[in-house]
Structures are given as C-alpha cells and as structure tokens.
Design a protein around this motif. Structure first.
Motif, short mmCIF file in Angstrom:
data_model
loop_
_atom_site.label_atom_id
_atom_site.label_comp_id
_atom_site.label_asym_id
_atom_site.label_seq_id
_atom_site.Cartn_x
_atom_site.Cartn_y
_atom_site.Cartn_z
N ARG A 115 0.24 -1.39 -0.12
CA ARG A 115 -0.10 -0.04 -0.18
C ARG A 115 0.69 1.71 0.21
NH1 ARG A 115 -4.82 -1.59 4.69
NH2 ARG A 115 -6.10 -2.40 3.26
N MET A 123 -2.54 5.90 1.51
CA MET A 123 -3.70 4.42 2.33
C MET A 123 -2.59 3.73 3.69
SD MET A 123 -4.20 2.54 -1.33
CE MET A 123 -5.42 1.99 -0.48
N ILE A 124 -1.72 3.74 3.91
CA ILE A 124 -1.52 3.38 5.27
C ILE A 124 -1.31 3.92 6.16
CG2 ILE A 124 0.89 2.48 6.80
CD1 ILE A 124 2.14 1.43 4.47
N GLU A 156 -10.48 1.01 -2.37
CA GLU A 156 -10.06 1.47 -4.24
C GLU A 156 -10.83 0.37 -5.14
OE1 GLU A 156 -6.10 -0.37 -4.25
OE2 GLU A 156 -4.63 2.13 -4.55
#
Length: 334
Positions: free
Chosen positions: A251, A255-256, A264
């Motif tokens: 990722r 997104m982390i 997504e």
C-alpha cells in the motif's frame, strides 16, 4: 447489478421506474420505499428538517503565498472559491489580490505557524461571519455544497473537527492538511484558547499532525465523514489515486495512514465528494465543469439528500436488491 434509484413521473403518476447507473431500465410497482441517501441515518431525520443543507455558513481560508497567487490561487478564486460564504487568502504579505498578511515567513517549515496565525486572525476578526471554518491549500478543489450537506447534520457549537482522517502519531487521529479540514466555531475557540493558555504549542513543523494534537488536547472530537457505505468524501490526492482498482501490491503511504480501512476502485469515493488535493490550474476548471455543468441527457439523480425517507434501517437495501433482481429477470423474460 448497477446502483439504481426509484423515480415517479410527475406528468404520468402511474409511471414508475427503476433507473440504473449502468443504463438499464426496469419497472416495478412495489417500490415506494426505495430511496438511497448518503450520510442520512434514521436517527437524523428530524435534524435534516431543522437544518436544511444550505444552513451551514462556511468561511474558507486558503493557505497560499506570494509565488503561488498567479499559478494556483487565482484559479481557486475563479472556481470553487466563489461558493464559499466568505473567503480569505492567507499569506506572508498583503497584496491587492487580496491576501491577509500574517506575521510569518514562507516555507514548509513555517506552515504550522501560518495556520496558528491564520486561525487566531479569523477568531479575532471573522468568527461571527460563519459557523464553520474550512482550511484548504491553494491546490485543493472543494465542492462546497456537499460540505454544507455534511455540516447540516452537525452542531457548530460543539467541538468538532472534520476531514480525511489519518491515524499515525495522534491517538484519535488527525485530518490531512491537503484534503482540507473543517473546524466548528467551538473548535476554533478551543484552538485559540489552547495557545493562550499554553495547552497547545508549536511542537512540530508538520502542520496537520500538530493541529490534530491540539484538537485532541482541547477535546475536539473528530467526525467520521465517510458515507453510509464507507466511501470517503475528503481526498488527499486526485481521483485517479483512488478510483482505479489495483493489483495486489504494498500500500502507498497515504493508504497506510488512512484511519479507516481504505477502498480502491469504483467504490472508493462518495457521490458527495467534498475535496481533492493536488489539483492545479487547468484541472480546477475541469473539475468545476464536471461538478456543476456536465450532465448526461435524461439523467436524474439517484437520490435527493434533502428529502425525508421512510425506512427502518439500512436493511432496506437488501430488500431492494432482491426486488431489483426479480424485476430485472421479469424484464429479460419479456
């Protein structure tokens, strides 16, 4: 199956349709309860009536600087900035643009100082002109009407804080600076009080995280701005970073950082998107056109968020999908 909505002809009351976003049409006579609205919980029916979507008065303040006025800021001013109730352009120098001169130097290392001075200035000179205060960068695009709708469900006299919620560093998380964040009137008051009393300090140059720490210290509550299907409304990057379904991979950092489980692909983003970041010059006008002007011929909105809906809870979606399956099969058989 595509997502669908129910409509009833005003000119022909007996004519009812399911209209699906994939372009298919099917009919049904047992559909009076089929409506879908983002953000609307059953417990909020009365608040929707009390606070119409346009009731939220928003002061927008844009983080900018002298070198960006021509390349970025003027495009914000000529597009979505017109939709704010009030708008201020915060810089290190005063200009005829006009910009507000803050007692800070330019540079990324001074972004949090600029935010501190900007919020102190707004509290001193403009706090009565709005009940919500949006911070955006000069390369952010914002759909003010969608933000108004979210805010219409909330009380600006409560300490509230909205945006794209990230999770590292701060226990309750913090809002991405690039996606834009919103403070209620009470949150603004508490932020200023925090620096007056020494409860908040300039302990970091990371602007959005440092502000998030002050919000936590001053007991300002972060608001979940996702819709009822878990789709995000504030975005720290352009749409292409989210809407394209990717093969399995490590990722990316944003997104982390997401506080909530990220999605997504086509289900990444709400129909009521509020913001995108890293939107430059021409893209500001493109997004404005797509938002306010582009319409497929014959298209009707899937839902009207200011209407009262009849439903017990979200399980109606399951009943509706079952009904849609039966209806589509009937149409195909014909």
């Amino acid at each position: 199956n595509g997502l669908c909505f129910y409509c009833e002809s005003k000119t022909e009351p007996s004519f009812k349709d399911f209209i699906c976003v994939d372009g298919h049409f099917s009919t049904s006579s047992n559909t009076k309860h089929f409506y879908y609205f983002e953000f609307l919980e059953a417990s909020q029916k009365s608040s929707s009536a009390e606070n119409p979507p346009n009731s939220a008065r928003i002061l927008c303040w844009i983080m900018t600087g002298p070198r960006n006025l021509e390349s970025r800021t003027k495009h914000v001013k000529q597009t979505w900035g017109k939709h704010c109730h009030h708008i201020l352009y915060m810089s290190s120098v005063k200009t005829d643009f006009p910009t507000v001169e803050l007692n800070v130097s330019e540079g990324r290392e001074n972004l949090y100082w600029k935010t501190i001075r900007a919020l102190q200035y707004i509290h001193q000179h403009h706090q009565d002109q709005a009940n919500w205060f949006l911070k955006a960068d000069d390369d952010t695009f914002v759909v003010i009407e969608n933000l108004q709708y979210i805010l219409s469900k909330l009380d600006p006299e409560k300490p509230l804080y909205l945006g794209r919620r990230f999770k590292p560093f701060i226990s309750q998380g913090y809002m991405s600076g690039g996606a834009g964040y919103v403070l209620s009137k009470e949150a603004l008051r508490r932020f200023v009080e925090g620096f007056q009393t020494g409860q908040c300090t300039h302990f970091s140059t990371i602007e959005d995280m440092a502000l998030g720490k002050c919000m936590e210290t001053m007991k300002v509550e972060p608001v979940d701005t996702r819709d009822v299907k878990g789709r995000q409304t504030f975005h720290a990057f352009p749409l292409d970073h989210y809407v394209i379904r990717q093969l399995p991979r490590p990722r990316p950092w944003h997104m982390i950082y997401d506080y909530y489980e990220p999605n997504e692909g086509p289900n990444c983003c709400s129909d009521f998107i509020v913001s995108f970041h890293y939107i430059y010059a021409v893209q500001q006008y493109v997004l404005e056109y797509f938002t306010y002007h582009l319409r497929p011929y014959g298209y009707s909105y899937r839902f009207w968020p200011d209407e009262i809906v009849e439903r017990d809870d979200l399980k109606h979606w399951d009943d509706t999908e079952e009904e849609l399956g039966r209806t589509e099969k009937t149409v195909k058989d014909r």
